[in-house]
Design a protein around this motif. Sequence first.
Motif, PDB file in Angstrom:
ATOM      1  N   ASP A   3       0.855  -1.183   0.000  1.00  9.86           N
ATOM      2  CA  ASP A   3       0.000   0.000   0.000  1.00  9.86           C
ATOM      3  C   ASP A   3       0.901   1.248   0.000  1.00  9.86           C
ATOM      4  N   ALA A   4       1.163   1.777  -1.186  1.00 15.98           N
ATOM      5  CA  ALA A   4       2.096   2.900  -1.311  1.00 15.98           C
ATOM      6  C   ALA A   4       1.584   4.150  -0.615  1.00 15.98           C
ATOM      7  N   ASP A   5       0.297   4.409  -0.675  1.00 16.29           N
ATOM      8  CA  ASP A   5      -0.256   5.594  -0.008  1.00 16.29           C
ATOM      9  C   ASP A   5      -0.018   5.530   1.494  1.00 16.29           C
ATOM     10  N   ARG A   6      -0.180   4.345   2.043  1.00 15.32           N
ATOM     11  CA  ARG A   6       0.036   4.178   3.480  1.00 15.32           C
ATOM     12  C   ARG A   6       1.511   4.430   3.829  1.00 15.32           C
ATOM     13  N   LEU A   7       2.416   3.969   2.974  1.00  9.63           N
ATOM     14  CA  LEU A   7       3.840   4.196   3.214  1.00  9.63           C
ATOM     15  C   LEU A   7       4.175   5.682   3.165  1.00  9.63           C
ATOM     16  N   LYS A   8       3.626   6.380   2.180  1.00 10.24           N
ATOM     17  CA  LYS A   8       3.915   7.810   2.046  1.00 10.24           C
ATOM     18  C   LYS A   8       3.428   8.582   3.270  1.00 10.24           C
ATOM     19  N   LYS A   9       2.238   8.266   3.731  1.00 10.74           N
ATOM     20  CA  LYS A   9       1.710   8.940   4.927  1.00 10.74           C
ATOM     21  C   LYS A   9       2.578   8.643   6.143  1.00 10.74           C
ATOM     22  N   ASN A  10       3.016   7.386   6.249  1.00  8.47           N
ATOM     23  CA  ASN A  10       3.845   7.015   7.389  1.00  8.47           C
ATOM     24  C   ASN A  10       5.205   7.715   7.324  1.00  8.47           C
ATOM     25  N   TRP A  11       5.776   7.802   6.125  1.00  4.24           N
ATOM     26  CA  TRP A  11       7.065   8.478   5.991  1.00  4.24           C
ATOM     27  C   TRP A  11       6.941   9.963   6.325  1.00  4.24           C
ATOM     28  N   SER A  12       5.863  10.601   5.923  1.00  4.55           N
ATOM     29  CA  SER A  12       5.644  12.010   6.271  1.00  4.55           C
ATOM     30  C   SER A  12       5.586  12.192   7.780  1.00  4.55           C
ATOM     31  N   LEU A  13       4.934  11.269   8.454  1.00  2.00           N
ATOM     32  CA  LEU A  13       4.842  11.313   9.910  1.00  2.00           C
ATOM     33  C   LEU A  13       6.226  11.194  10.544  1.00  2.00           C
ATOM     34  N   VAL A  14       7.022  10.262  10.047  1.00  2.00           N
ATOM     35  CA  VAL A  14       8.359  10.035  10.600  1.00  2.00           C
ATOM     36  C   VAL A  14       9.282  11.206  10.279  1.00  2.00           C
ATOM     37  N   ALA A  15       9.267  11.665   9.040  1.00  2.00           N
ATOM     38  CA  ALA A  15      10.176  12.729   8.611  1.00  2.00           C
ATOM     39  C   ALA A  15       9.944  14.024   9.375  1.00  2.00           C
ATOM     40  N   GLN A  20      16.277  14.078  14.391  1.00  2.00           N
ATOM     41  CA  GLN A  20      16.252  12.929  15.292  1.00  2.00           C
ATOM     42  C   GLN A  20      16.210  11.611  14.522  1.00  2.00           C
ATOM     43  N   VAL A  21      15.629  11.642  13.327  1.00  2.00           N
ATOM     44  CA  VAL A  21      15.466  10.409  12.559  1.00  2.00           C
ATOM     45  C   VAL A  21      16.812   9.834  12.123  1.00  2.00           C
ATOM     46  N   PRO A  22      17.677  10.591  11.424  1.00  2.00           N
ATOM     47  CA  PRO A  22      18.973  10.012  11.058  1.00  2.00           C
ATOM     48  C   PRO A  22      19.845   9.676  12.260  1.00  2.00           C
ATOM     49  N   PRO A  41      32.064   7.842   6.311  1.00  2.00           N
ATOM     50  CA  PRO A  41      33.198   8.696   6.688  1.00  2.00           C
ATOM     51  C   PRO A  41      33.320   8.848   8.196  1.00  2.00           C
ATOM     52  N   MET A  42      34.535   9.206   8.630  1.00  2.00           N
ATOM     53  CA  MET A  42      34.754   9.386  10.068  1.00  2.00           C
ATOM     54  C   MET A  42      33.897  10.526  10.606  1.00  2.00           C
ATOM     55  N   ASN A  43      33.831  11.613   9.856  1.00  2.00           N
ATOM     56  CA  ASN A  43      32.991  12.749  10.240  1.00  2.00           C
ATOM     57  C   ASN A  43      31.633  12.582   9.564  1.00  2.00           C
ATOM     58  N   MET A  44      30.611  12.333  10.343  1.00  2.00           N
ATOM     59  CA  MET A  44      29.291  12.038   9.792  1.00  2.00           C
ATOM     60  C   MET A  44      28.431  13.274   9.592  1.00  2.00           C
ATOM     61  N   ALA A  45      28.948  14.458   9.880  1.00  2.00           N
ATOM     62  CA  ALA A  45      28.120  15.672   9.852  1.00  2.00           C
ATOM     63  C   ALA A  45      27.449  15.868   8.504  1.00  2.00           C
ATOM     64  N   ALA A  46      28.201  15.700   7.411  1.00  2.00           N
ATOM     65  CA  ALA A  46      27.630  15.937   6.080  1.00  2.00           C
ATOM     66  C   ALA A  46      26.803  14.758   5.593  1.00  2.00           C
ATOM     67  N   GLN A  47      27.061  13.585   6.157  1.00  2.00           N
ATOM     68  CA  GLN A  47      26.422  12.354   5.684  1.00  2.00           C
ATOM     69  C   GLN A  47      25.116  12.059   6.398  1.00  2.00           C
ATOM     70  N   ARG A  48      24.964  12.611   7.607  1.00  2.00           N
ATOM     71  CA  ARG A  48      24.001  12.089   8.562  1.00  2.00           C
ATOM     72  C   ARG A  48      22.583  11.928   8.014  1.00  2.00           C
ATOM     73  N   ASP A  49      22.106  12.938   7.270  1.00  2.00           N
ATOM     74  CA  ASP A  49      20.705  12.871   6.848  1.00  2.00           C
ATOM     75  C   ASP A  49      20.517  12.288   5.454  1.00  2.00           C
ATOM     76  N   LYS A  50      21.615  12.011   4.741  1.00  2.00           N
ATOM     77  CA  LYS A  50      21.484  11.660   3.334  1.00  2.00           C
ATOM     78  C   LYS A  50      20.873  10.286   3.123  1.00  2.00           C
ATOM     79  N   LEU A  51      21.456   9.265   3.734  1.00  2.00           N
ATOM     80  CA  LEU A  51      21.021   7.910   3.450  1.00  2.00           C
ATOM     81  C   LEU A  51      19.593   7.648   3.904  1.00  2.00           C
ATOM     82  N   VAL A  52      19.290   8.011   5.150  1.00  2.00           N
ATOM     83  CA  VAL A  52      17.964   7.687   5.671  1.00  2.00           C
ATOM     84  C   VAL A  52      16.873   8.459   4.927  1.00  2.00           C
ATOM     85  N   ASN A  53      17.145   9.722   4.577  1.00  2.00           N
ATOM     86  CA  ASN A  53      16.139  10.493   3.841  1.00  2.00           C
ATOM     87  C   ASN A  53      15.941   9.944   2.435  1.00  2.00           C
TER      88      ASN A  53
END
Length: 368
Positions: A3-15, A20-22, A41-53
Amino acid sequence: MIDADRLKKNWSLVAAHGDQVPLYFYSTLFLTHPETRDLFPMNMAAQRDKLVNALGAVVSNVDTIDAVVPTLQALGRDHRKFGALRGHYPAVGEALVATLEHFSGPHWTPAIAADWVAAYELVAATMADAADAAAHYTPPWWDAEVIGHERRDLETAVITLAPGTRLDYLPGQSVSLCTSLRPRVWRQYSPANAPRPDGTIELHVRSIDGGEVSTALVSLLRVGDTLRVGPATGSGLTLRPGSGPVALIAGGTGVAPLKALVEQLAAAPRPTSLYWGTRSPAGMYCVDQLNALAARYEWLEFVPCVDEDMWGSGVRIGSPAELAVSHGRCIGADIYLCGPFGMVESSRKILVGAGVRSEAIYFEPSGA
């Protein structure tokens, strides 16, 4: 059935929980699967939100997955440079689902969990299959020697690389670079030349505030150093077939891939205009190269322009898009845009406002 609509709504809720999410995702991933820490990378500052988002956005749009299969396959092939193997994908999936469950709170249900698992497995399988197939015919990266490093100004360097083996790419595509000066941190750069018989690659790099890799490449890199180069990616700026006019509109080092397109067009010339904008004449670090191309090719028009010209150097004042429109170079042309995100967005608005069809405007989406 997912159910793609359900996933999109759930992702909006989480995002909606923002940073805090990443933080939760990576904490979970590294605690439960510590072997994955070396992929990042050792320094995660630039990476932190990329993968999970990216995971949340792609997986929750599973209903349109067919449209992005080529992109997912390219990502799978590209991610081999990080050392990502098929066996790592389940660990990432487990951390993602745990993160989604945590931030969904009372809205989490077994049905939503099953949808996320199925959708992620589909995405992961597409990427892993492409990576496995690529391993049979191409390496995950190339080691390239720095054979030229020319500082054009305080912020910009033109770097020439000689990969150990030939790197295949199309003009307009990007390659990712990693330097031992900044271990496990990769950044995308577009070659400023069409493929050459000797395989060398010219890159234009401008250091940016807080840019770990760009600063190292401009200020610390030396001839004789070695860089790791990842596979070519992207299709937004690759030349479309045709015989009509071409308008190239660039800002800053965004001129690099458009210079490569000019070199490609030399094999099958079309009426071409290149408008290059910088803040001031001092920022025109490769104007001599571009003037030389325009002098060599009668089908090429080169128009440098600046935001301001305090010293009266005679360069045209105005944005490259505005000037291209006012000179009548855009209607009926294939238009390629490259530069900082704000410049690309403002140029698109100018072009569409002038009656240019949006389908005729090509660019690499931000974050691609």
